[in-house]
Design a protein around this motif. Structure first.
Motif, PDB file in Angstrom:
ATOM      1  N   UNK A 136      39.068  40.599  84.925  1.00 53.47           N
ATOM      2  CA  UNK A 136      39.381  39.040  85.885  1.00 53.47           C
ATOM      3  C   UNK A 136      40.260  39.040  87.312  1.00 53.47           C
ATOM      4  N   UNK A 137      40.741  40.518  87.307  1.00 54.26           N
ATOM      5  CA  UNK A 137      41.651  40.742  88.867  1.00 54.26           C
ATOM      6  C   UNK A 137      41.291  40.493  89.779  1.00 54.26           C
ATOM      7  N   UNK A 138      40.019  42.229  89.790  1.00 59.97           N
ATOM      8  CA  UNK A 138      38.858  42.421  90.279  1.00 59.97           C
ATOM      9  C   UNK A 138      38.348  41.055  90.817  1.00 59.97           C
ATOM     10  N   UNK A 139      37.470  40.821  89.586  1.00 61.35           N
ATOM     11  CA  UNK A 139      36.140  39.442  90.221  1.00 61.35           C
ATOM     12  C   UNK A 139      36.990  38.427  90.734  1.00 61.35           C
ATOM     13  N   UNK A 140      38.081  37.925  90.756  1.00 59.01           N
ATOM     14  CA  UNK A 140      38.393  37.214  90.894  1.00 59.01           C
ATOM     15  C   UNK A 140      39.660  37.225  92.222  1.00 59.01           C
ATOM     16  N   UNK A 141      40.281  38.019  92.108  1.00 54.53           N
ATOM     17  CA  UNK A 141      41.452  38.533  93.487  1.00 54.53           C
ATOM     18  C   UNK A 141      41.422  39.531  94.910  1.00 54.53           C
ATOM     19  N   UNK A 142      39.960  40.382  94.458  1.00 55.26           N
ATOM     20  CA  UNK A 142      39.800  40.923  94.880  1.00 55.26           C
ATOM     21  C   UNK A 142      38.349  40.331  95.381  1.00 55.26           C
ATOM     22  N   UNK A 143      37.302  40.114  94.762  1.00 55.22           N
ATOM     23  CA  UNK A 143      36.032  40.098  95.232  1.00 55.22           C
ATOM     24  C   UNK A 143      35.936  38.541  95.329  1.00 55.22           C
ATOM     25  N   UNK A 144      37.018  37.384  95.330  1.00 53.46           N
ATOM     26  CA  UNK A 144      37.058  36.110  95.345  1.00 53.46           C
ATOM     27  C   UNK A 144      35.503  35.633  94.365  1.00 53.46           C
ATOM     28  N   UNK A 145      34.943  36.202  93.109  1.00 53.34           N
ATOM     29  CA  UNK A 145      34.195  35.584  92.539  1.00 53.34           C
ATOM     30  C   UNK A 145      34.756  34.718  91.310  1.00 53.34           C
ATOM     31  N   UNK A 146      34.676  34.275  90.290  1.00 58.65           N
ATOM     32  CA  UNK A 146      34.575  33.194  89.663  1.00 58.65           C
ATOM     33  C   UNK A 146      34.405  34.639  87.998  1.00 58.65           C
ATOM     34  N   UNK A 147      35.586  34.203  87.036  1.00 58.67           N
ATOM     35  CA  UNK A 147      34.900  35.930  86.277  1.00 58.67           C
ATOM     36  C   UNK A 147      34.397  34.694  85.174  1.00 58.67           C
TER      37      UNK A 147
END
Length: 293
Positions: free
Chosen positions: A106-117
């Motif tokens: 979740x942190x990579x998908x949302x915080x780093x890449x700006x997607x919804x996990x």
């Protein structure tokens, strides 16, 4: 195309620290890994170098070793881009590239890449559907594109067996290797990555093994509890020993042998060491002498 169960070789290297090295040192390390006789170099993708670009560089710098993305992040690029990159590498380096996918965090998908996990299993299934339907204008090479999934639970194992060449397990107990083989069946690829520490100073090796297990625990807590490990968060000796092989080369070789006995086709070594900013070439050499004929 070469069947992945045989083309990987029995022993490989999981290049955990490549993102901490300059690319010139990475290229030298990849050449050293091949020269030592390892069959496959596994690359992981978090927030460092882009997986497909790095794989292409290292395939160009080596002669016959397989380069595998042990975990290309499915949120890092859409399925059309991933499919095109894989087919491009397959066309340029027939039989030498293996696409491994992981569901991210979740942190990579949302915080780093700006997607919804999204829900990992459903999201991975949808991604595989999109890969299967992706266009590619140049004529594809012979054989189907080879894929594996990093499988941290039974659902991902089942999906790997249904839709891909097999599964890749990262830092799991031998008991899970045995379960994975039973779920996948006899013909699918089962590649296992083992955390390994070479240090015959018992107290120092134990301390490093415990810190390695602690870092790995969040994504493995539920699985360890399902396997019957108690008081997982206390990081008792049984939990640490289950996740990390540490001590001498013989200690690591014994763990590798247990994974093979449990059904693994290929074991890669995630060498943990205490010298940041350097590749563990000496450790790779000592392990190759022990494990590679």
């Amino acid at each position: 195309m070469t069947e992945p169960r045989t083309s990987l070789g029995r022993i490989g290297v999981w290049a955990a620290g490549f993102d901490t090295l300059p690319i010139a040192a990475v290229r030298q390390a990849a050449a050293a890994i091949e020269d030592l006789g390892y069959g496959t170099l596994w690359l992981h993708e978090t927030a460092g170098r882009e997986a497909m670009a790095q794989a292409g560089i290292l395939l160009s710098d080596t002669r016959q070793m397989v380069v595998a993305t042990g975990g290309a992040d499915i949120y890092a690029r859409d399925a059309v881009a991933t499919s095109a990159a894989q087919r491009t590498l397959d066309e340029a380096f027939p039989g030498r590239f293996l696409l491994g996918l992981w569901e991210s965090h979740p942190s990579l998908a949302e915080d780093v890449r700006g997607h919804r996990f999204g829900p990992p299993l459903a999201t991975m299934r949808d991604y595989l559907d999109a890969l299967d339907g992706a266009p590619f204008r140049p004529a594809p090479g012979p054989g189907a594109a080879r894929r594996v999934i990093m499988a941290m639970d039974r659902g991902m194992l089942e999906l790997a067996g249904e839709r891909t060449s097999g599964a890749q397990l990262l830092g799991m107990p031998v008991e899970y290797t045995r379960i994975a083989r039973a779920v996948l069946g006899p013909s699918a690829l089962l590649a296992v990555t083992q955390f390994a520490i070479l240090d015959e100073d018992g107290s120092r090796a134990t301390e490093l093994a415990r810190s390695t297990a602690a870092a790995a625990l969040p994504n493995r807590r539920a699985l360890l509890e399902d396997l019957g490990y108690e008081e997982v968060d206390s990081l008792g000796d049984r939990v640490v020993d289950a996740l990390v092989a540490y001590g001498s080369t013989e200690d690591v070789a014994n763990r590798v042998a247990r994974h093979f006995d449990a059904g693994a086709d290929h074991v890669s070594l995630h060498v943990v060491h205490t010298t940041p900013g350097t590749a563990p070439v000496l450790q790779w050499q000592r392990l190759a002498e022990q494990l590679i004929p």
